[in-house]
Scaffold this motif. Sequence first.
Motif, PDB file in Angstrom:
ATOM      1  N   GLU A   1      -6.538   0.732   7.939  1.00  0.00           N
ATOM      2  CA  GLU A   1      -6.112   1.161   6.318  1.00  0.00           C
ATOM      3  C   GLU A   1      -5.644   0.022   5.693  1.00  0.00           C
ATOM      4  OE1 GLU A   1      -4.661   6.004   7.115  1.00  0.00           O
ATOM      5  OE2 GLU A   1      -3.135   4.683   6.140  1.00  0.00           O
TER       6      GLU A   1
ATOM      7  N   ASN B   1       0.750  -0.779   0.392  1.00  0.00           N
ATOM      8  CA  ASN B   1       0.063  -0.087  -0.051  1.00  0.00           C
ATOM      9  C   ASN B   1       0.775   1.473   0.111  1.00  0.00           C
ATOM     10  OD1 ASN B   1       0.812  -0.448   2.966  1.00  0.00           O
ATOM     11  ND2 ASN B   1       0.024   1.519   3.475  1.00  0.00           N
TER      12      ASN B   1
ATOM     13  N   LYS C   1      -9.776  -6.290   1.364  1.00  0.00           N
ATOM     14  CA  LYS C   1     -10.409  -6.541   0.076  1.00  0.00           C
ATOM     15  C   LYS C   1      -9.676  -6.876  -1.284  1.00  0.00           C
ATOM     16  CE  LYS C   1     -12.403  -2.456  -4.014  1.00  0.00           C
ATOM     17  NZ  LYS C   1     -12.510  -1.763  -3.771  1.00  0.00           N
ATOM     18  N   TYR C   2      -8.499  -6.647  -0.931  1.00  0.00           N
ATOM     19  CA  TYR C   2      -7.750  -7.241  -1.847  1.00  0.00           C
ATOM     20  C   TYR C   2      -6.708  -8.863  -2.254  1.00  0.00           C
ATOM     21  CZ  TYR C   2      -7.901  -3.101  -4.119  1.00  0.00           C
ATOM     22  OH  TYR C   2      -8.653  -1.818  -4.691  1.00  0.00           O
TER      23      TYR C   2
ATOM     24  N   PRO D   1      -2.557  -0.221  -4.141  1.00  0.00           N
ATOM     25  CA  PRO D   1      -3.904   0.441  -3.059  1.00  0.00           C
ATOM     26  C   PRO D   1      -3.136   1.939  -2.493  1.00  0.00           C
ATOM     27  CG  PRO D   1      -3.629  -1.521  -1.920  1.00  0.00           C
ATOM     28  CD  PRO D   1      -2.720  -1.541  -2.660  1.00  0.00           C
TER      29      PRO D   1
ATOM     30  N   GLU E   1     -14.506   1.595   1.961  1.00  0.00           N
ATOM     31  CA  GLU E   1     -14.096  -0.045   2.932  1.00  0.00           C
ATOM     32  C   GLU E   1     -13.722  -0.125   4.298  1.00  0.00           C
ATOM     33  OE1 GLU E   1     -13.340  -0.437  -1.141  1.00  0.00           O
ATOM     34  OE2 GLU E   1     -12.871   1.169   0.006  1.00  0.00           O
ATOM     35  N   GLN E   2     -12.641   1.375   5.215  1.00  0.00           N
ATOM     36  CA  GLN E   2     -12.643   1.474   6.155  1.00  0.00           C
ATOM     37  C   GLN E   2     -13.728   1.972   6.968  1.00  0.00           C
ATOM     38  OE1 GLN E   2      -8.728   3.854   6.350  1.00  0.00           O
ATOM     39  NE2 GLN E   2      -8.773   4.048   4.270  1.00  0.00           N
TER      40      GLN E   2
ATOM     41  N   ALA F   1      -8.218  -2.534   5.742  1.00  0.00           N
ATOM     42  CA  ALA F   1      -9.077  -2.445   4.569  1.00  0.00           C
ATOM     43  C   ALA F   1      -9.182  -3.415   3.504  1.00  0.00           C
ATOM     44  CB  ALA F   1      -9.556  -1.038   4.557  1.00  0.00           C
ATOM     45  N   MET F   2      -7.628  -2.837   3.506  1.00  0.00           N
ATOM     46  CA  MET F   2      -7.109  -2.730   2.095  1.00  0.00           C
ATOM     47  C   MET F   2      -6.255  -3.966   1.662  1.00  0.00           C
ATOM     48  SD  MET F   2      -4.532   0.293   0.736  1.00  0.00           S
ATOM     49  CE  MET F   2      -4.253   1.370   2.207  1.00  0.00           C
TER      50      MET F   2
ATOM     51  N   HIS G   1      -9.622   4.351  -0.182  1.00  0.00           N
ATOM     52  CA  HIS G   1     -10.382   3.021   0.031  1.00  0.00           C
ATOM     53  C   HIS G   1     -10.882   3.455   1.408  1.00  0.00           C
ATOM     54  CE1 HIS G   1      -7.560   1.063  -2.214  1.00  0.00           C
ATOM     55  NE2 HIS G   1      -8.027   0.222  -2.167  1.00  0.00           N
TER      56      HIS G   1
END
Length: 497
Positions: free
Chosen positions: A224, A68, A231-232, A124, A132-133, A227-228, A129
């Motif tokens: 942060e 990230n 997601k991925y 990301p 998402e957070q 969440a990232m 994002h």
Amino acid sequence: MSQLKVFNSYTRQKEVFKSIVDGHVGMYVCGPTVSGESHLGHARPYITFDIIYRYLMHLGNKVRYVRNITDAGHFEEEGREAEDKISKKAVIEKLEPMELVQKYTNLFHWAMLQFNNIEPNIEPTATGHIVEQINMIEKIIEDGFAYVVNGSVYFDVKKYAETHEYGKLSGRKIDDLLETTRELEGQDEKRNKQDFALWKAAPPEHIMRWKSPWGEGFPGWHIECSAMATKYLGHEFDIHGGGMDLQFPHHESEIAQSTICNGHAPVRYWLHNNMITINGRKMGKSYNNQIMLTQMFSGDHPLLEKGYSPMTIRFFILQTHYRSTLDFGNEALLAAEKGLKRLWEAYETLQKLPATDNATPADTELDEKVKKLISEFEEFMNDDFNTAKVLANMFELVPVINGIKDKHIAANAMSATTFALLKSSFKTYLEDILGMRSENETNNGKLDGVMQLLIEMRKEARGKKDYATSDKIRNQLLEMGILLKDEKGGDMSYSFE
């Protein structure tokens, strides 16, 4: 073939690596906070995880590598909680926050390119994002593990610790955290000192702010990455990496947040590289020994006797196991520079040596020695990515290569099969896995990109009437034989003198 073993920081032991989905690996590595220029501290983790990425692919895995960019301010848990590093630096440099983010993201990418690091599959940004957070924070509140105070949201560490192990990764006990947590701004809002912010209400002067169910504010640092990564890479993924300094509070908090949100621990294997020191001292602003990567390359720093090439720095880092401390000193760097030159010259010699067609070796003992040294490359890499031992074996093969070149060793001393293995293994490990490349390798496209970056930096300096920096860029390039020319309309071009 031996199995790959990795040292899992969470269990504090080496474990056989087995990915969740066979042949596929998900890896998340904490990237930089782009509030300033990349420094020497950024070199070690990203070179380390570049090697891990390369080796996992060498073993036949399809790897999704996510790293990230932290561009949402990122207030410190160990400093003034509401301090926004990016907004503060933007004011100093008279730039929009995202203009500053772009500037330092570009510089970071440029530095990673110099080190020959492969780009991650996904990079990301925290600001990309926010939704998402917020969704994760809402779920944590809903499950009763977070609470809202004056527009800020805090994670309830004490409640979490009633049913989960908080502190296992970093080896900290929750009772000790109660006693050792520093007095920080906003502490009186918290139920307990060790609680950490998931969302902070933005004071009026805060530039970077977003709307949320709790009012305008900005996300906490830890949420942060949770969440990232989710997601991925999904609710559970294979590897989470970073420097040891991130174990607490960052990674510890990530584990807590993601466990509540996703219903189970997020990561199978936690990998952490050790710290670097400068002449025996920890690197930091307070010690006045923070060396930027551009200074490392140019030698423009009082602690450096000269500049060191990106490949010398990469080689120096790989000569020590990633979990050991590493001290950057001029003497050690000079030794690494000489060692790399010797190794690379032997490698180039090896590539030029003609193949032999002898089926049996003239020197059976030498042939067996060479085969053993080569077979240990894989053995060492499978033992928690031990690049230092791989390089040590390569150096043992250097006299053999030079001996054949100088005819001290007969060309038919090795069998044709062993000689072919020596050639291919050196290339595979030195270039493809360790990521080394020739110091003299010239790529016009990359050079042009670097020059355009320097031209933009010089334009920016001149626009601010910072003529000292503008002249310094021009003069140092001139010393390297590159002439910057000012064209009409404020444009610049360059040529080689």
